[in-house]
Write a protein that holds these residues in place. Structure first.
Motif, PDB file in Angstrom:
ATOM      1  N   ALA A 271     -47.860   0.146  30.455  1.00  0.00           N
ATOM      2  CA  ALA A 271     -47.075  -0.673  31.385  1.00  0.00           C
ATOM      3  C   ALA A 271     -47.277  -0.180  32.815  1.00  0.00           C
ATOM      4  O   ALA A 271     -47.413  -0.969  33.755  1.00  0.00           O
ATOM      5  N   LYS A 272     -47.339   1.145  32.976  1.00  0.00           N
ATOM      6  CA  LYS A 272     -47.553   1.728  34.305  1.00  0.00           C
ATOM      7  C   LYS A 272     -48.951   1.394  34.827  1.00  0.00           C
ATOM      8  O   LYS A 272     -49.121   1.020  35.974  1.00  0.00           O
ATOM      9  N   ALA A 273     -49.939   1.534  33.945  1.00  0.00           N
ATOM     10  CA  ALA A 273     -51.332   1.296  34.352  1.00  0.00           C
ATOM     11  C   ALA A 273     -51.550  -0.160  34.757  1.00  0.00           C
ATOM     12  O   ALA A 273     -52.409  -0.463  35.589  1.00  0.00           O
ATOM     13  N   ARG A 274     -50.755  -1.041  34.195  1.00  0.00           N
ATOM     14  CA  ARG A 274     -50.878  -2.461  34.576  1.00  0.00           C
ATOM     15  C   ARG A 274     -50.533  -2.669  36.045  1.00  0.00           C
ATOM     16  O   ARG A 274     -51.105  -3.530  36.709  1.00  0.00           O
ATOM     17  N   ASN A 275     -49.612  -1.855  36.553  1.00  0.00           N
ATOM     18  CA  ASN A 275     -49.246  -1.967  37.966  1.00  0.00           C
ATOM     19  C   ASN A 275     -50.410  -1.611  38.877  1.00  0.00           C
ATOM     20  O   ASN A 275     -50.433  -1.994  40.042  1.00  0.00           O
ATOM     21  N   THR A 276     -51.365  -0.855  38.356  1.00  0.00           N
ATOM     22  CA  THR A 276     -52.524  -0.505  39.180  1.00  0.00           C
ATOM     23  C   THR A 276     -53.777  -1.233  38.692  1.00  0.00           C
ATOM     24  O   THR A 276     -54.896  -0.760  38.875  1.00  0.00           O
ATOM     25  N   GLY A 277     -53.554  -2.353  38.036  1.00  0.00           N
ATOM     26  CA  GLY A 277     -54.688  -3.253  37.780  1.00  0.00           C
ATOM     27  C   GLY A 277     -55.322  -3.227  36.397  1.00  0.00           C
ATOM     28  O   GLY A 277     -56.312  -3.918  36.161  1.00  0.00           O
TER      29      GLY A 277
END
Ligand code: DP6
Length: 331
Positions: A271-277
Motif C-alpha cells: 500500500a505504501k509503495a503504491r504511493n510512490t508509483g
C-alpha cells in the motif's frame, strides 16, 4: 481419447479476484455467490486416469493418496464411471509443478485435470459445462480451471446445481501483460482448510449475508475492469474483496485469521509503495501467502518488494490456457 480407457489432462490453477467463500449446498458444492478468477500459467497439474485397472489406485505427487483426499478423487471417478457405465477398477496418478500445500490453489488444478482426464478416459466427449460441474463437485474453485483466461463461475439458482458452472469471459490473450505473483511467505498446510472455514463463516459470521451480496455485485464491475485492462481499478476491487472475505473469516466463531504477521507486513508495504508509483495490489485466499496483481512493467519491482518483506519464493504467473488433453501419460 483412446480405446484403452486411459487419458491424461493438464490444467492450471486459478486465483479468484472476486472470491467464493460459502456454500448454500455442501453436498453439491453450490456457492452463495458468483466468483471471478484468472487461470495461472505456468503452474499446472497433470493427471492420468485409466479405467478397467485392478482395484482402485490413487497416487498424488508420487505417494499413495490417503483418507479424505483419496475418497474425494474416487468420488469424481465414480461419477464418471456411473455416467459411462464402466465396470471395474481405476488407476489415477497426478503431479503438479508446484508444492501442493504452499497455498497455491492446487486442489483447483487437480480436480480440473482429474475431471477432464476421467471424462476422456471414459470416452465421453469434451464438454466445458459438464467438466466444470464435475470439477465443482470435487472442489468448488476447480469449476473455474476448465478454461483459461478470465473465468466466471455463476452461482446458479437451481437446487440440482445444473446451472452452477464456470465459463470463460476473456481468453488468455486478452491481457498478455497482466502478471500475478505467487508469493510464498510460509510453507506448510494451513490450519483450517477452505471447506471447513467457509462453512464456519456461513454458520456463524453475523456479516455473512452482506458479504455474499457484495461479492455478487462486484463480479460485473471486475469484468468491466478486465475488459478495459484497467489494472488500478481491478486492483482496488480485488483488494477490497479480499479484505471483505477475510473480515467475514475473522468475524466467524471461533475466529479464522489466515493472515500471518508477514502477510500483513507485505500488504502494508504494498500500500505504501503504491504511493510512490508501484502498480501492484494483493489478493489472499485461505492461507498466509498472497498473490500480487501487477503487470509486465512492474513485476520486477513488485517481486523485489515481496522478497524484502519475507518472501521465500516468488513465482511469476500470467493468464493461462484451457485444460487440455496430453499424449504424455504418467504411467
Ligand atoms: C478462498 O474451492 O478450495 O480460495 O469447494 O470446499 O473444495 P471447496 O473449497 P475451495 O475454496 C476456495 C476458496 C478461496 C476463494 C476462491 O478460490 O474463490
Amino acid at each position: 481419447v483412446s480405446g484403452n480407457l486411459k487419458a491424461t489432462a493438464i490444467a492450471h490453477p486459478n486465483i479468484a479476484l472476486v472470491k467464493y467463500w460459502g456454500k448454500r449446498d455442501e453436498e453439491l458444492v453450490l456457492p452463495h455467490q458468483s466468483s471471478l478468477s484468472i487461470t495461472l500459467a505456468p503452474l499446472q497439474v497433470t493427471t492420468t486416469v485409466q479405467f478397467g485397472a485392478k482395484g482402485e489406485e490413487v497416487e498424488l505427487n508420487g505417494r499413495p493418496a490417503q483418507g479424505r483426499e483419496r475418497e474425494r478423487v474416487l468420488e469424481t471417478i465414480r461419477r464418471v464411471r456411473g455416467l459411462a457405465k464402466l465396470p471395474g477398477g481405476v488407476r489415477v496418478a497426478s503431479t503438479g509443478n508446484f508444492p501442493p500445500s504452499a497455498g497455491l490453489a492446487s486442489s483447483a488444478a487437480a480436480f480440473a485435470a482429474l475431471s477432464v482426464a476421467a471424462r476422456a478416459a471414459a470416452g465421453l466427449a469434451f464438454d466445458v459445462r459438464a467438466s466444470s460441474i464435475l470439477a465443482r463437485l470435487g472442489s468448488g474453485s476447480a469449476a473455474r480451471s476448465i478454461q483459461g483466461g478470465t473465468c466466471l463461475w455463476r452461482r446458479g439458482r437451481r437446487r440440482d446445481g445444473t446451472d452452477s458452472f464456470a465459463e470463460q469471459v476473456f481468453d488468455a490473450e486478452h491481457w498478455p501483460d497482466l502478471r500475478l505473483l505467487a508469493v510464498v511467505l510460509e510453507a506448510g498446510e494451513k490450519e483450517t482448510g477452505s471447506r471447513e472455514g467457509m462453512k464456519r463463516s456461513v454458520e456463524t459470521s453475523p456479516f455473512y449475508s452482506a458479504w455474499a451480496a457484495d461479492a455478487e455485485a462486484e463480479v460485473p464491475r471486475a469484468i468491466e475492469r478486465i475488459r478495459d485492462r484497467d489494472l488500478a481499478a481491478l486492483g482496488q476491487i480485488a483488494e477490497r474483496n479480499a479484505w471483505r472475505m477475510h473480515a467475514v473469516a475473522m468475524s466467524s466463531d471461533p475466529a479464522l485469521c489466515y493472515f500471518a504477521p508477514a502477510t500483513l507486513g507485505l500488504v502494508s508495504a504494498l500500500a505504501k509503495a503504491r504511493n510512490t508509483g508501484l502498480a501492484a495490489w494483493f489478493t489472499l485466499d485461505a492461507g498466509p501467502n498472497p498473490f500480487i496483481l501487477t503487470d509486465l512493467r512492474h513485476q520486477g519491482d513488485a517481486g523485489r518488494l515481496a522478497r524484502e518483506h519475507g518472501a521465500r519464493e516468488v513465482t511469476t504467473c500470467k493468464p493461462g490456457g484451457d485444460a487440455r488433453l496430453s499424449e504424455e501419460h504418467l504411467f
